[in-house]
Design a protein around this motif. Structure first.
Motif, mmCIF file in Angstrom:
data_model
loop_
_atom_site.group_PDB
_atom_site.id
_atom_site.type_symbol
_atom_site.label_atom_id
_atom_site.label_comp_id
_atom_site.label_asym_id
_atom_site.label_seq_id
_atom_site.Cartn_x
_atom_site.Cartn_y
_atom_site.Cartn_z
ATOM 1 N N SER A 29 19.870 2.632 19.506
ATOM 2 C CA SER A 29 20.483 3.953 19.390
ATOM 3 C C SER A 29 20.796 4.555 20.755
ATOM 4 C CB SER A 29 19.559 4.896 18.625
ATOM 5 O OG SER A 29 19.369 4.422 17.327
ATOM 6 N N PHE A 33 24.534 5.492 21.821
ATOM 7 C CA PHE A 33 24.835 6.898 22.048
ATOM 8 C C PHE A 33 25.389 7.121 23.447
ATOM 9 C CE2 PHE A 33 23.685 11.136 23.522
ATOM 10 C CZ PHE A 33 24.327 11.901 22.580
ATOM 11 N N ARG A 36 29.091 5.400 23.855
ATOM 12 C CA ARG A 36 30.287 5.656 23.058
ATOM 13 C C ARG A 36 30.512 7.088 22.612
ATOM 14 N NH1 ARG A 36 28.823 2.506 17.458
ATOM 15 N NH2 ARG A 36 27.319 4.000 16.704
ATOM 16 N N GLU A 37 29.517 7.910 22.532
ATOM 17 C CA GLU A 37 29.709 9.248 21.964
ATOM 18 C C GLU A 37 30.615 10.117 22.824
ATOM 19 O OE1 GLU A 37 28.974 10.312 18.926
ATOM 20 O OE2 GLU A 37 28.230 8.293 18.593
ATOM 21 N N ARG A 40 34.129 9.046 22.101
ATOM 22 C CA ARG A 40 34.557 9.478 20.766
ATOM 23 C C ARG A 40 34.956 10.945 20.765
ATOM 24 N NH1 ARG A 40 30.681 6.932 16.074
ATOM 25 N NH2 ARG A 40 31.342 4.780 16.368
ATOM 26 N N LEU A 41 34.099 11.775 21.302
ATOM 27 C CA LEU A 41 34.384 13.210 21.287
ATOM 28 C C LEU A 41 35.630 13.542 22.093
ATOM 29 C CD1 LEU A 41 30.793 14.680 21.629
ATOM 30 C CD2 LEU A 41 32.247 14.670 19.611
ATOM 31 N N SER A 62 34.973 2.147 27.276
ATOM 32 C CA SER A 62 33.662 2.180 26.627
ATOM 33 C C SER A 62 33.016 0.797 26.585
ATOM 34 C CB SER A 62 33.778 2.749 25.214
ATOM 35 O OG SER A 62 34.542 1.899 24.397
ATOM 36 N N CYS A 105 29.751 -2.088 20.813
ATOM 37 C CA CYS A 105 30.613 -1.430 21.801
ATOM 38 C C CYS A 105 31.989 -2.098 21.865
ATOM 39 C CB CYS A 105 29.964 -1.458 23.182
ATOM 40 S SG CYS A 105 28.589 -0.323 23.339
ATOM 41 N N GLU A 108 34.413 -0.395 19.525
ATOM 42 C CA GLU A 108 34.632 1.043 19.697
ATOM 43 C C GLU A 108 36.096 1.430 19.940
ATOM 44 O OE1 GLU A 108 33.508 4.887 19.490
ATOM 45 O OE2 GLU A 108 32.386 3.092 18.971
#
Length: 141
Positions: A29, A33, A36-37, A40-41, A62, A105, A108
């Protein structure tokens, strides 16, 4: 995946399941996190322009970031969080979880593209297949 999870619970002893469910899932996790987060955002909410090529190119960043973070967290797992009582099996499992994070990843940029184009059916099919493969892999390993 529910039935495969039940099979896993019946086949694995509590100590091993605890290590996998807490420490190794935390490793996975954390890698995912951190790698990639942010992409994404930023990229899913980016305004569409005629130059969506730049968004796709940024999305591919990423992958190297995920590989660097996976290697860094694997290094921390080997040298700081693996006690001598855990043994070689625990270190191999950490390596497999880090490799799994790296494989996730790799997908992604495609996920970002499908989310930007609102292609929900392809995304749902891919995620369903990924959950099934993860559950089968957990039972086999």
């Amino acid at each position: 995946s529910f039935s495969l999870s039940q099979i896993t619970l019946r086949l694995v002893d509590a100590t091993t399941l605890g290590k996998a469910a807490i420490q190794l899932e935390l490793l996975l996790s954390t890698c995912l996190f951190l790698s990639r987060e942010g992409f994404r955002l930023a990229l899913i909410n980016a305004k569409s322009t005629s130059k969506d090529i730049s968004v796709e190119n940024i999305a591919w960043l990423s992958v190297p970031l995920g590989s660097i973070i996976s290697l860094l967290i694997l290094f921390l797992h080997y040298f700081y969080f693996s006690s001598e009582t855990s043994g070689l099996d625990y270190q191999v499992a950490g390596s497999l979880f880090a490799a799994g994070a790296l494989l996730e990843c790799l997908s992604e940029p495609v996920l970002i593209l499908t989310m930007r184009t609102l292609n929900v059916s392809d995304r749902a099919a891919a995620e369903g297949f990924a959950v099934l493969v993860k559950a089968v892999t957990n039972v086999l390993l």
